[in-house]
Motif scaffolding. Structure first.
Motif, PDB file in Angstrom:
ATOM      1  N   GLU A   1     -27.605 121.131 -13.429  1.00  0.00           N
ATOM      2  CA  GLU A   1     -26.463 121.215 -12.500  1.00  0.00           C
ATOM      3  C   GLU A   1     -26.586 122.454 -11.599  1.00  0.00           C
ATOM      4  OE1 GLU A   1     -23.009 121.080 -15.091  1.00  0.00           O
ATOM      5  OE2 GLU A   1     -23.749 119.263 -16.050  1.00  0.00           O
ATOM      6  N   THR A   2     -27.040 123.576 -12.184  1.00  0.00           N
ATOM      7  CA  THR A   2     -27.156 124.792 -11.360  1.00  0.00           C
ATOM      8  C   THR A   2     -28.318 124.704 -10.375  1.00  0.00           C
ATOM      9  OG1 THR A   2     -28.542 126.006 -12.949  1.00  0.00           O
ATOM     10  CG2 THR A   2     -26.136 126.253 -13.160  1.00  0.00           C
TER      11      THR A   2
ATOM     12  N   ALA B   1     -22.705 131.516  -6.106  1.00  0.00           N
ATOM     13  CA  ALA B   1     -22.200 130.140  -6.243  1.00  0.00           C
ATOM     14  C   ALA B   1     -22.505 129.573  -7.630  1.00  0.00           C
ATOM     15  CB  ALA B   1     -22.819 129.252  -5.163  1.00  0.00           C
ATOM     16  N   VAL B   2     -23.642 129.959  -8.169  1.00  0.00           N
ATOM     17  CA  VAL B   2     -24.022 129.476  -9.505  1.00  0.00           C
ATOM     18  C   VAL B   2     -23.143 130.122 -10.572  1.00  0.00           C
ATOM     19  CG1 VAL B   2     -25.863 129.572 -11.245  1.00  0.00           C
ATOM     20  CG2 VAL B   2     -26.385 128.835  -8.900  1.00  0.00           C
ATOM     21  N   ARG B   3     -22.880 131.422 -10.414  1.00  0.00           N
ATOM     22  CA  ARG B   3     -22.004 132.097 -11.387  1.00  0.00           C
ATOM     23  C   ARG B   3     -20.619 131.491 -11.374  1.00  0.00           C
ATOM     24  NH1 ARG B   3     -23.577 138.539 -11.340  1.00  0.00           N
ATOM     25  NH2 ARG B   3     -25.612 138.225 -10.387  1.00  0.00           N
ATOM     26  N   GLU B   4     -20.110 131.250 -10.159  1.00  0.00           N
ATOM     27  CA  GLU B   4     -18.784 130.658 -10.019  1.00  0.00           C
ATOM     28  C   GLU B   4     -18.760 129.279 -10.669  1.00  0.00           C
ATOM     29  OE1 GLU B   4     -16.377 132.355  -9.211  1.00  0.00           O
ATOM     30  OE2 GLU B   4     -15.022 130.627  -9.430  1.00  0.00           O
TER      31      GLU B   4
ATOM     32  N   LEU C   1     -29.940 128.639 -13.221  1.00  0.00           N
ATOM     33  CA  LEU C   1     -29.981 129.120 -14.601  1.00  0.00           C
ATOM     34  C   LEU C   1     -31.430 129.255 -15.087  1.00  0.00           C
ATOM     35  CD1 LEU C   1     -27.808 129.857 -16.640  1.00  0.00           C
ATOM     36  CD2 LEU C   1     -27.636 127.464 -17.272  1.00  0.00           C
ATOM     37  N   THR C   2     -31.678 130.253 -15.923  1.00  0.00           N
ATOM     38  CA  THR C   2     -32.996 130.409 -16.545  1.00  0.00           C
ATOM     39  C   THR C   2     -33.317 129.170 -17.386  1.00  0.00           C
ATOM     40  OG1 THR C   2     -31.914 131.611 -18.355  1.00  0.00           O
ATOM     41  CG2 THR C   2     -32.905 132.932 -16.624  1.00  0.00           C
ATOM     42  N   GLY C   3     -34.612 128.924 -17.579  1.00  0.00           N
ATOM     43  CA  GLY C   3     -35.034 127.819 -18.435  1.00  0.00           C
ATOM     44  C   GLY C   3     -34.887 126.445 -17.809  1.00  0.00           C
ATOM     45  N   SER C   4     -34.676 126.400 -16.482  1.00  0.00           N
ATOM     46  CA  SER C   4     -34.555 125.103 -15.804  1.00  0.00           C
ATOM     47  C   SER C   4     -35.625 124.974 -14.732  1.00  0.00           C
ATOM     48  CB  SER C   4     -33.167 124.969 -15.163  1.00  0.00           C
ATOM     49  OG  SER C   4     -33.006 125.909 -14.116  1.00  0.00           O
ATOM     50  N   GLY C   5     -35.878 123.755 -14.297  1.00  0.00           N
ATOM     51  CA  GLY C   5     -36.865 123.530 -13.253  1.00  0.00           C
ATOM     52  C   GLY C   5     -37.194 122.059 -13.136  1.00  0.00           C
ATOM     53  N   PHE C   6     -38.164 121.753 -12.287  1.00  0.00           N
ATOM     54  CA  PHE C   6     -38.574 120.348 -12.150  1.00  0.00           C
ATOM     55  C   PHE C   6     -39.961 120.219 -11.554  1.00  0.00           C
ATOM     56  CE2 PHE C   6     -35.867 121.417  -8.473  1.00  0.00           C
ATOM     57  CZ  PHE C   6     -36.664 121.069  -7.388  1.00  0.00           C
ATOM     58  N   ILE C   7     -40.501 119.030 -11.767  1.00  0.00           N
ATOM     59  CA  ILE C   7     -41.736 118.589 -11.130  1.00  0.00           C
ATOM     60  C   ILE C   7     -41.334 117.598 -10.043  1.00  0.00           C
ATOM     61  CG2 ILE C   7     -43.673 116.955 -11.458  1.00  0.00           C
ATOM     62  CD1 ILE C   7     -44.119 118.154 -14.203  1.00  0.00           C
ATOM     63  N   ILE C   8     -42.062 117.600  -8.914  1.00  0.00           N
ATOM     64  CA  ILE C   8     -41.961 116.472  -7.981  1.00  0.00           C
ATOM     65  C   ILE C   8     -43.315 115.762  -8.022  1.00  0.00           C
ATOM     66  CG2 ILE C   8     -41.240 115.702  -5.688  1.00  0.00           C
ATOM     67  CD1 ILE C   8     -40.322 118.533  -5.078  1.00  0.00           C
ATOM     68  N   ALA C   9     -43.284 114.468  -8.208  1.00  0.00           N
ATOM     69  CA  ALA C   9     -44.523 113.695  -8.283  1.00  0.00           C
ATOM     70  C   ALA C   9     -44.458 112.544  -7.299  1.00  0.00           C
ATOM     71  CB  ALA C   9     -44.735 113.150  -9.695  1.00  0.00           C
ATOM     72  N   LYS C  10     -45.429 112.517  -6.383  1.00  0.00           N
ATOM     73  CA  LYS C  10     -45.438 111.436  -5.383  1.00  0.00           C
ATOM     74  C   LYS C  10     -45.557 110.091  -6.078  1.00  0.00           C
ATOM     75  CE  LYS C  10     -48.817 111.090  -2.177  1.00  0.00           C
ATOM     76  NZ  LYS C  10     -49.493 111.623  -0.966  1.00  0.00           N
ATOM     77  N   GLU C  11     -46.504 110.000  -7.036  1.00  0.00           N
ATOM     78  CA  GLU C  11     -46.645 108.769  -7.818  1.00  0.00           C
ATOM     79  C   GLU C  11     -46.396 109.090  -9.285  1.00  0.00           C
ATOM     80  OE1 GLU C  11     -50.341 106.646  -6.971  1.00  0.00           O
ATOM     81  OE2 GLU C  11     -50.359 107.652  -5.029  1.00  0.00           O
TER      82      GLU C  11
END
Lengths: 385, 385
Positions: free
Chosen positions: B247-248, B15-18, B209-219
């Motif tokens: 987006e990916t 789905a990401v490639r598409e 995609l490589t090089g992507s990500g995130f933090i989740i922070a409660k506060e």
């Protein structure tokens, strides 16, 4: 459509899109640090990219450290040098026209670690006066830990005398970091000849994939970890490598290297555009006009008009420009860079930035002349504010 | 070809490639922070992605901060909490089975900022004993600034009792960061219900995609700048957003959410595979066998054989596995994780890690059974070392 915001972000180059389309059809995706052959093939791709890039930017491959882009590189370099600087070296010298990624990082060290920031002077075209750096270094000779002065300004396009700055820094034995985000892949640059200690690059500014970039470090031992991890990037930058981004950095810089004769065409067309605008409107002012500038950057103002109104007029012609640096684009006042150049509010608030790339020339600029003339004619009649 | 190293890195999902193929054909590339409509459209895309992701991981959109991946997130979170912790709170509690991105960051604070690291105990299956955390917190109640214990181990797949850990941390008023890199997009997870203060995600581990990500922070106020810049990500993370990566991330986590019933099929096929291997070879041991584990992770050993030899045998059948975590894969000795589980060298050096995803099942595991049987038969006869 003319996308004229290359200093804000360059769309992926045609060569990069073509590369990625093929790449997405392949099955070569894995962790480059894995021992299996897929991992090893990716590692080879990363090292090949590193060599290609080193050749284009004029450094050794092992002076390149891949990361997520220039902002990371800037924080990484500044933290590396300032965190390890002796308590007697609490002064940083910078310019008043740095990108916010540099000024915010330096401010952090001012607010939290007792650093003092001293600023070099600019000439009337927004170019750093090397003599003012020399004076500051002479007066504070043993207390300066870092000089941070950019290579090319993102708003005006003014090229800074970085070779002269580097040689002054060498004379005083102070590390020189230059924010080269707007120069690498956009103008002639040779890291080793420049004399800099540190430089940075952002993939999205040169038509490579977003989220990619690198640091160049003359002496890599001066670089400490900012993102911790395993042995990636010789232990200087943890995290699985953004290998797709890295590969596109090599594609983009190769493309630049092959086509950089286009810079001359671009510069000629840009100068012609500027002179046409000036002869059509005596009020028009090109900021940093007399400075050597990036081939495709014009910061143009019409005092009394409102930059955002001009930008919107152009957008109605499908021409996309900004009023200043993208990241502070939504502030409807004179930018910090222009304030430091002592540019009057009337002019400062009227400017728009037009930035194109080495693949552009006469065609784009003649459409721009027409559209911008229309915009100025319309807005100057109705006194937009 | 069976790529069975999903814990090392997941190839981009179909789905990401598409999505990316179509995306590359579009002209929507710009700086999301620019005021023009292209920038604004990209910003909308980022915020839409943030909402989609928040829904899947069970948090509010404004608790998500995009970055370059889990290693950056880990350094960012640990630095944020430890740099601001009172001088009386110089203890960090962690587990001996953390990823090197966590242990290296904590070690930095131990070596350079006088922090003491205390370790919780594990049971025989490599699962943290919550009572040992409670004991450590009781003994050091007012001196602990952070508890850093992962949610799922990358090598063994063992799920950790993070809900119980979070509730103990809440009782003692200590921040809890959990490295959720192997859990988000790979198993059931709900951030708000988990009780964690901080979590992380890496795009390349979940088929984005490589090089992507995130933090989740409660506060989010507890998060300070690690990469300086402008107002991007509410000022918590400078740098032009890796919007294609972002987006990916939304595409990949939506895909996971739609197809996570596949986890049951995967788990059943994995358990069947493990029991087939054990009945074929009485010597075979599944590490952390009795622990609740990630649906598609098996760390399997045959004492006396050499894990790398097994890995190479499988590779000759076009099956790609690793011997431990990818980032320390080239060290031919028992991994730190297994050492902390007091696993004997003979077994420790023999293991390979097989990790698959929610799109896999019986088909892949039956090929694995055959290939691994062949490998064990061959290598156990010739006494590989």
């Amino acid at each position: 459509v003319i996308y004229a915001d290359y200093n804000g972000s360059a769309p992926p180059l045609p060569a990069v899109r073509e590369y990625l389309r093929k790449r997405l059809d392949s099955d070569l995706f894995a962790n480059p640090n894995a021992i299996h052959s897929m991992g090893q093939r990716l590692t080879k791709g990363i090292e090949k990219s590193r060599s290609i890039i080193a050749e284009v930017v004029g450094c050794y491959p092992d002076q390149i450290f891949f990361n997520s882009g220039a902002s990371e590189g800037i924080s990484h370099i500044i933290s590396s040098v300032l965190n390890k600087s002796a308590s007697s070296k609490k002064i940083v010298i910078t310019s008043p026209i740095e990108h916010i990624a540099v000024s915010a990082a330096l401010n952090h060290f001012k607010m939290n670690h007792n650093f003092t920031i001293k600023y070099v002077e600019l000439d009337l075209n927004g170019v750093v006066r090397p003599q003012s750096l020399e004076k500051l270094l002479r007066e504070n000779s043993t207390s300066v830990s870092l000089v941070a002065i950019m290579a090319a300004n993102n708003e005006t396009g003014a090229l800074q005398p970085y070779v002269e700055i580097a040689s002054i820094c060498t004379k005083f034995g102070v590390d020189y970091f230059s924010d080269t985000t707007q120069l690498i892949g956009k103008g002639e640059f040779d890291f080793l000849k420049s004399g800099m200690d540190f430089a940075v690059c952002s993939g999205h500014k040169i038509g490579a994939l977003t989220g990619s970039g690198f640091i160049i470090a003359k002496e890599p031992t001066k670089l400490h970890s900012h993102i911790f991890g395993s042995t990636q990037e010789h232990g200087k930058r943890g995290g699985t490598q953004h290998y797709l981004g890295i590969e596109t950095l090599a594609v983009a810089l190769s493309d630049f290297n092959d086509k950089k004769t286009g810079l001359k065409t671009l510069q000629e067309a840009r100068l012609d555009f500027e002179s046409q605008m000036k002869s059509a409107f005596s009020e028009v002012i090109i900021i940093a006009e007399k400075a050597p500038r990036l081939a495709g950057t014009t910061l143009i103002g019409y005092p009394g008009l409102h930059g955002q109104a001009v930008q919107i007029e152009l957008e109605s012609h499908d021409i996309f420009v900004t009023t200043s640096a993208a990241c502070s684009d939504n502030q409807p006042e004179t930018s910090e860079v222009l304030k430091s150049m002592e540019i009057h509010e009337d002019l400062g608030r009227s400017v728009i930035r037009i930035s194109l790339s080495y693949s552009h020339g006469k065609a784009e600029y003649s459409l721009l002349v027409q559209a911008l003339k229309d915009a100025y004619n319309k807005l100057s009649k109705i006194h937009s504010y």
